[in-house]
Design a protein around this motif. Structure first.
Motif, PDB file in Angstrom:
ATOM      1  N   ARG A 160     -10.669  -1.320   3.178  1.00  0.00           N
ATOM      2  CA  ARG A 160      -9.311  -1.895   3.854  1.00  0.00           C
ATOM      3  C   ARG A 160      -8.029  -0.894   4.753  1.00  0.00           C
ATOM      4  N   LEU A 161      -8.434  -0.708   5.919  1.00  0.00           N
ATOM      5  CA  LEU A 161      -7.446   0.432   6.898  1.00  0.00           C
ATOM      6  C   LEU A 161      -5.854  -0.051   6.333  1.00  0.00           C
ATOM      7  N   LEU A 162      -4.775   0.226   5.979  1.00  0.00           N
ATOM      8  CA  LEU A 162      -3.961   0.528   5.323  1.00  0.00           C
ATOM      9  C   LEU A 162      -2.888  -0.005   7.171  1.00  0.00           C
ATOM     10  N   GLY A 163      -2.134  -1.028   7.106  1.00  0.00           N
ATOM     11  CA  GLY A 163      -1.840  -1.851   8.637  1.00  0.00           C
ATOM     12  C   GLY A 163      -0.528  -1.292   8.774  1.00  0.00           C
ATOM     13  N   SER A 214      -6.894   5.500   3.491  1.00  0.00           N
ATOM     14  CA  SER A 214      -7.743   4.229   2.935  1.00  0.00           C
ATOM     15  C   SER A 214      -7.924   4.422   1.652  1.00  0.00           C
ATOM     16  N   VAL A 215      -8.083   3.122   1.086  1.00  0.00           N
ATOM     17  CA  VAL A 215      -7.308   3.463  -0.910  1.00  0.00           C
ATOM     18  C   VAL A 215      -8.732   2.354  -1.214  1.00  0.00           C
ATOM     19  N   ASP A 216      -9.400   2.445  -2.046  1.00  0.00           N
ATOM     20  CA  ASP A 216     -10.194   1.571  -2.537  1.00  0.00           C
ATOM     21  C   ASP A 216      -9.730   1.801  -4.873  1.00  0.00           C
ATOM     22  N   THR A 217      -9.748   0.783  -4.721  1.00  0.00           N
ATOM     23  CA  THR A 217      -9.431   0.733  -6.174  1.00  0.00           C
ATOM     24  C   THR A 217     -10.673   1.188  -7.216  1.00  0.00           C
ATOM     25  N   ARG A 244      -0.216  -3.063   1.124  1.00  0.00           N
ATOM     26  CA  ARG A 244      -1.728  -3.163  -0.474  1.00  0.00           C
ATOM     27  C   ARG A 244      -2.784  -2.701   0.540  1.00  0.00           C
ATOM     28  N   GLY A 245      -3.812  -1.960  -0.438  1.00  0.00           N
ATOM     29  CA  GLY A 245      -4.650  -1.710   0.450  1.00  0.00           C
ATOM     30  C   GLY A 245      -6.173  -2.504  -0.021  1.00  0.00           C
TER      31      GLY A 245
END
Length: 345
Positions: A5-8, A16-19, A131-132
């Motif tokens: 998910r690129l933070l638009g 970018s973020v990954d949980t 929201r990423g």
């Protein structure tokens, strides 16, 4: 998801973020949820002002136009922020948060119930929020909840479906804006009196409110109607109560209106005049008890006519739909911002 998910809202070339949630298994209501938010820097260094985690749920609502469903955020945590993320830098931010006690149960003995919960990550960078990441959250019953469900299974009740309803149950200590309903089919001994029973758990740090609502059958001269009552038990009651007798007494009181039952100080019945509040429109710890054959009858992999694999597919489809909607919202917001920037230029 691995940085998909690129933070638009932050813009092309942003972080970018990954949980990643720890353990890979289900957690408990009121228990600890831990993991790591993994960040990757974009084309330039940025200041990470805040990292937030939201707990979201798919909730159904009834209103004048009919029924609808949407996502509801029922808890939010700030788990990091206040640092600079360099260009292409990768950084992990560990977290441990405590789930609300009323967090709904999504599975029973490893079988999904069709209830959808998720953990959504929000990043605040340079006065923009995005929201990423959105990850499914699995929750298993508390020991006291499992004890009630085991007893219902051994008494012959069958699992029909489970969902989350927007609204509040009057006369209870409910805190969340929605409640979970587990619909059960009665065994032959009660089939003459009720068509189904709806079960709601409202857990707290000290115990559990059990709300039972019966759809009562009518007779030749009397129409059918709903009956509702509630009981409270403590977490420490799990190893000491005869749960089959306890729960059978609750059902008898619900179906037959026997007021004599419930002499124990820790069991309280609400008046039968209590009713569910009108629906609004909505967009611990402990070791589990042994699984028994009777209890497993409540979770044989059938949820509202769907086998477990189909439920998993439905949950996956729902999350994909939510992410697509959020991506479109982010793009619309970015387009609007670009238009404003162009006008200013």
């Amino acid at each position: 998801m691995v940085f998909e998910r690129l933070l638009g809202a932050i813009g092309v070339g942003g972080p970018s973020v990954d949980t990643m949630l720890d353990g890979g298994g289900a957690v408990l209501p009121g228990g600890a949820l831990s993991g790591q938010v993994r960040l990757r820097g974009g084309g330039a260094a940025v200041e990470i002002e805040e990292i937030g985690l939201e707990l979201v749920a798919r909730v159904e609502a009834e209103h004048e136009e009919g029924e609808s469903e949407g996502t509801v955020t029922f808890e939010r945590y700030v788990v990091g922020g206040g640092f600079r993320l360099g260009e292409d830098e990768e950084r992990g931010v560990p977290f441990t948060v405590t789930l609300p006690w009323e967090t709904p149960v999504t599975e029973l003995y490893g079988q999904p119930l069709g209830v959808v919960l998720g953990v959504r990550t929000e990043l605040a960078v340079a006065d923009a929020r995005d929201r990423g990441d959105l990850d499914p959250l699995a929750v298993r019953p508390l020991p006291v909840q499992e004890a009630v469900l085991e007893a219902l299974g051994q008494l012959g009740f069958g699992f029909r479906s489970a969902d989350l309803e927007h609204g509040r149950i009057g006369g209870t200590g409910q805190r969340l804006p929605f409640y979970q309903e587990i619909e059960l089919t009665p065994p032959p001994r009660y089939a003459h009196a009720v068509t189904e029973i709806e079960l709601t758990f409202l857990a707290t740090a000290s115990g559990l409110e059990v709300v039972l609502e019966a759809d009562k059958r009518g007779g030749p001269l009397t129409p059918g109607h709903d009956a509702l009552t509630r009981f409270t038990v403590r977490h420490e009651d799990v190893p000491v109560l005869d749960w089959n007798s306890e729960v059978d007494g609750w059902i008898r009181k619900l179906t037959e209106h026997r007021e004599a039952y419930g002499a124990q100080a820790y069991v309280h019945s609400a008046p039968h005049a209590d009713h569910l509040a009108a629906h609004g429109r909505g967009s611990g710890s402990g070791v589990g008890t042994a699984v028994t054959a009777g209890a497993a009858g409540l979770a044989v992999g059938v949820v509202g006519g769907m086998v477990a694999a189909e439920v998993v597919d439905e949950i996956g489809d729902f999350f994909e739909g939510v992410e697509e909607d959020e991506a479109e919202e982010s793009e619309d917001g970015q387009d609007g911002q670009d238009g404003q920037d162009g006008q200013e230029d």
